[in-house]
Write a protein that holds these residues in place. Structure first.
Motif: not given
Length: 284
Positions: A78-85, A124-137
């Motif tokens: 997974l790669i995650l991203g969100a409007e909220m960032f 975000v914490d799930f991404a941190k725990d699983k070392a998943i990239k999280f993009v501020a989009t």
């Protein structure tokens, strides 16, 4: 004694039945047919991008986002991203994911939404725990506000660094897209043509950063207000313009008094439609 046991069984069955008749949500597909959560996850897992639309203050949708993300993570990279960032807060978000700053520092350094702690921090914490990239989009909101006041032209005056936080100029824009037309009509013309343009620059920027960070054989899960991807427009339109071969799965949410019967006017709003009662508790 036997009568007493039967009585308690009847009462228990009645209570269970009553509870089962009060679901918190129902899932439907684009055609308005009921669909299981398992089937939704199966289809999502085969996509390149999931645009997981939400009502920002609905707890059921936020819970489903988190649960779906957990389940998808067991099947795909997974790669995650969100409007909220916003894009200019990517460094601060990266620092939090890398645990070089804590939640308090992130709240101080980044522009977090008021409901971050309850609704987005778990993701975000799930991404941190699983070392998943999280993009501020998302585009920094100040630039979207400038577009609302002065159109796309104001973006030309930004510095090179500021332009790195938005979609490349000139911003592609189709004013005839039904979503933008409807937005203008709903506001009674207030804001003129610049109102949908301010929306479009957000959609364009989110689409741009999804494409920039997407990796082959991965699944990019993006969280956004459903109006940014409803009816396969908004972010979806920009993604397809940038890469027509992308397989995109969309989610929307609607409120209905009777969630067990799908309102036909909401067909084709998204691949999966979460129907929730309007009485559901709001997070703000």
């Amino acid at each position: 004694m036997r009568k007493l046991i039967v009585y308690f069984l009847v009462i228990t069955f009645s209570v269970v039945s009553y509870a089962q008749n009060k679901p918190a949500y129902k899932l439907y597909n684009a055609k308005g047919n009921k669909v299981s959560y398992k089937k939704m996850i199966k289809k999502m897992s085969k996509a390149d991008v999931v645009l997981f639309g939400e009502h920002h203050n609905n707890p059921i949708v936020h819970w489903l986002q988190l649960e779906a993300t957990k389940d998808l993570q067991t099947q795909r990279k997974l790669i995650l991203g969100a409007e909220m960032f916003e894009a200019d807060n990517q460094n601060e978000l990266n620092d939090y994911l890398a645990e070089t700053i804590d939640a308090k520092a992130l709240d101080t350094l980044a522009r977090l939404w008021n409901n971050f702690k309850t609704d987005y921090k778990p993701l975000v914490d799930f991404a941190k725990d699983k070392a998943i990239k999280f993009v501020a989009t998302n585009i920094p909101r100040r630039y979207a506000s400038q577009v609302f006041r002065g159109g796309f032209e104001v973006l030309e005056n930004l510095s090179v660094e500021e332009k790195s936080w938005i979609a490349p100029l000139p911003i592609a824009y189709d004013k005839t897209l039904p979503g933008y037309v409807k937005m203008k009509e709903m506001m009674g013309g207030h804001g003129g043509d610049n109102l949908p343009k301010a929306q479009a620059v957000k959609d364009a920027t989110m689409g741009y950063f999804i494409l920039e960070n997407y990796e082959p054989n991965s699944l990019f899960v993006h969280y956004n207000g459903s109006y940014h991807s409803d009816d396969y427009e908004g972010i979806n339109w920009y993604l397809k313009k940038g890469n027509s071969s992308l397989k995109i799965s969309t989610v929307s949410v609607i409120e209905q008094e009777n969630i067990k019967k799908f309102n036909k006017e909401n067909k084709l709003k998204a691949d999966f439609i979460i129907v929730v009662p309007p009485s559901m508790t709001k997070t703000y």
